[in-house]
Design an enzyme around this catalytic site. Structure first.
Site: not given
Ligand SMILES: Cc1cc2nc3c(=O)[nH]c(=O)nc-3n(C[C@H](O)[C@H](O)[C@H](O)COP(=O)(O)OP(=O)(O)OC[C@H]3O[C@@H](n4cnc5c(N)ncnc54)[C@H](O)[C@@H]3O)c2cc1C
Length: 540
Positions: A471, A514
């Site tokens: 990420h 996320n």
């Protein structure tokens, strides 16, 4: 979709190609004479990468512009029949989720690799070995990378569809704290649109015994933490509810794939952008290389988009489960666990809050770590994944090339990776605020885990390698101020007329949840600004 396979015998040197390009830049007439020259490709929009963000750009532009032609350039190959399909949709992996760990491991290639340790103490004296002060540098290793500031586990997936061919599909919406810096005003509308595009549902596991039991245990222990179902890009199959369909890039790319205005070039490297020599602040072409024959070509387009990136005893007596448990017992009298083999896994989220600033997923999914092997029955295992965030600090950075000792010395070129692209060097440190949050998060994880049961031997709580969450955000952040951002709220690069960037790098905030849904929301806005910038071709 179309593919181009024009044979061409003449291979010209880069100098000759660039001088032809310079002619085109000077004189619009020449461009007609180049249209038959196989060294040049003419299109309206050229997109680097084919992950979910590139796909969002391609499909939105094809759907919302009446004539624009889109060329997508992907360095990886097409590994499934349908371009960009999620590999977990096969029955094989739905029956055996642990074996998917190997697919993920194989799909991930690390991005910054410090030189390997070249000293092997047990090597026979006769064999070649580097001298005492020599470092072994093989292709793809980055001698500038300080192992202490590396994001060692950060990796890329080079295939049509990018990482969304294997992702977990968790699609939470960022908390208000996680979008403070985001300059997009209608972000909520775009996040809703991204939800539809990704086919996000929150109720597809309500039928699961395990899901219900784990959720109830957590709700009882933490009634005020907003524990809820994890929003997932998934839909249970109507023809056989034992299986689900995970959203891969194929779903996002659908509209483009149906159109003859869309072309996908695979195993083709997007090498670099060429600035227009006559019109400052404008890109005139992209240099691409067909990796199968190492042939370079130039793509001339009106707009360029770079989007190649950067986780039970009462069950038999519970009336809700008794019938299924009974049926299972009849079929398998020796099975001590009263849960059918086809019972779906739990999919639960503990959302980010001000007091608990991390994102929690409780489920049973594959990742590049954590396969449980034959140690335990998968039906009584849950994974707890806690995603922390990192404070925004300017010195945490990624660069390409070797920084100069003094600004006057100039940067030295970057070492390249195995694909011949400049290799990034990370300088990322976790500061006091991060460390304090990490420790609180670890304590919370241990508490939550103890509500559910005990740790599987070898699976005690642990911090994973930096970068493992995949990420990385903020590397090409959007914003209004060019001093603190790379691109404007439309993802158009500041100071350049026809270049857009897409991907998690555009997220300007410190986030825990996320990122893909947010990046798609940002890309939808970007795609519309590309559409608005393109003229309509009414010659046909
Ligand atoms: C195991 C795993 C689990 C994940 N789970 C989640 C999750 O639950 N939720 C979530 O939000 N995210 C998750 N992710 C992350 C998610 O997949 C990414 O955020 C998303 O794929 C990023 O999309 P992208 O299009 O920006 O980049 P990518 O998907 O990385 O695609 C980039 C593409 O560009 C191509 N490319 C790179 N360089 C070049 C070049 N020079 N020329 C041409 N092409 C190039 C690559 O081959 C690749 O196909 C997960 C990822 C993995 C691997």
């Amino acid at each position: 979709m179309t593919t181009t396979t024009k044979p061409n015998a003449i291979r010209l040197s880069d100098d000759v190609l660039l001088s032809k390009l310079a002619d085109v830049e000077q004189d619009a007439e020449t461009s007609h004479s180049l249209e038959d020259d196989d060294n040049f490709i003419f299109t309206d929009v050229c997109i680097a990468g084919s992950g979910p963000i590139a796909a969002t750009y391609a499909s939105t532009i094809i759907a919302e512009h009446p004539t624009a032609k889109v060329l997508m350039v992907e360095i990886g190959s097409q590994d499934s029949l349908v371009a960009g399909e999620h590999h977990k949709n096969t029955i094989k992996f739905q029956k055996d989720i642990d074996s998917f760990v190997h697919v993920i491991k194989a799909a991930l290639q690390p991005i910054s690799v410090p030189p390997s340790d070249s000293y092997i103490p047990t090597l026979g004296g006769d064999a070649w070995a580097p001298k005492v002060n020599e470092t072994l540098i093989t292709e793809g290793h980055n001698p500038h990378q300080n192992p202490k500031t590396n994001l060692r586990a950060s990796a890329v997936t080079r295939t049509v569809g990018g990482m969304a061919t294997h992702w977990t599909c968790s699609c939470p919406v960022p908390d208000a704290e996680e979008r403070k810096e985001n300059p997009i005003e209608n972000l909520d509308d775009l996040l809703d649109e991204a939800k539809t595009l990704l086919n996000v549902h929150s109720d597809q596991y309500d039928c699961s015994i395990r899901h219900t039991v784990v959720k109830e245990a957590l709700l009882k222990a933490y009634p005020n933490r907003g524990i809820t179902n994890l929003p997932l890009a998934v839909e249970r199959r109507k023809d056989n509810p034992d299986y689900v369909t995970w959203t891969g890039t194929h779903r996002i790319l659908e509209k483009a794939l149906e159109s003859d205005r869309f072309t996908l070039l695979t195993e083709t490297r997007f090498t670099r952008l060429v600035l227009h020599q006559q019109k400052p602040g404008e890109i005139s072409a992209a240099k691409i290389r067909d990796l199968r024959n190492n042939r370079d070509k130039y793509v001339l387009a009106k707009a360029f988009i770079v989007a190649c990136g950067a986780v039970v005893d009462s069950i038999p007596h519970d009336p809700r489960f008794a019938e299924r448990a009974e049926e299972h017992k009849k079929k398998y009298p020796n099975d001590p666990i009263p849960i059918p083999f086809n019972d779906p896994e739990p999919q639960i989220m503990i959302p980010y809050t001000k007091d608990f600033p991390w994102h929690v997923q409780v489920h049973r999914d594959a990742f590049s770590y954590g396969d449980i092997g034959p140690k335990a029955d998968s039906r009584v295992i849950v994974d707890l994944r806690f995603f922390g965030k990192q404070d925004i600090v300017e010195s945490n950075q990624v660069h390409f090339g070797q920084p100069p000792p003094t600004p006057a010395d100039g940067w030295k070129p970057a070492v390249t990776d195995i694909y011949g692209m400049p290799q990034p060097t990370f300088e990322v440190v976790r500061y006091d605020g991060d460390a304090e949050r990490d420790q609180r998060m670890m304590r919370d994880m241990t508490d939550v885990a103890n509500v559910l049961g005990s740790f599987l031997p070898g699976s005690a709580p642990q911090f994973m390698e930096p970068g493992l969450a995949l990420h990385i955000t903020g590397t090409t952040r959007i914003g209004v101020d060019p001093k603190t951002s790379v691109a404007d709220p439309n993802s158009k690069v500041h100071g350049i007329k026809n270049l857009w960037v897409g991907g998690n790098g555009c997220i300007p905030d410190s986030t825990a949840c996320n990122p893909t849904r947010t990046s798609i929301a940002i890309a939808l806005k970007g795609a519309r600004s590309v559409v608005n910038s393109l003229p309509v071709d009414d010659t046909n």
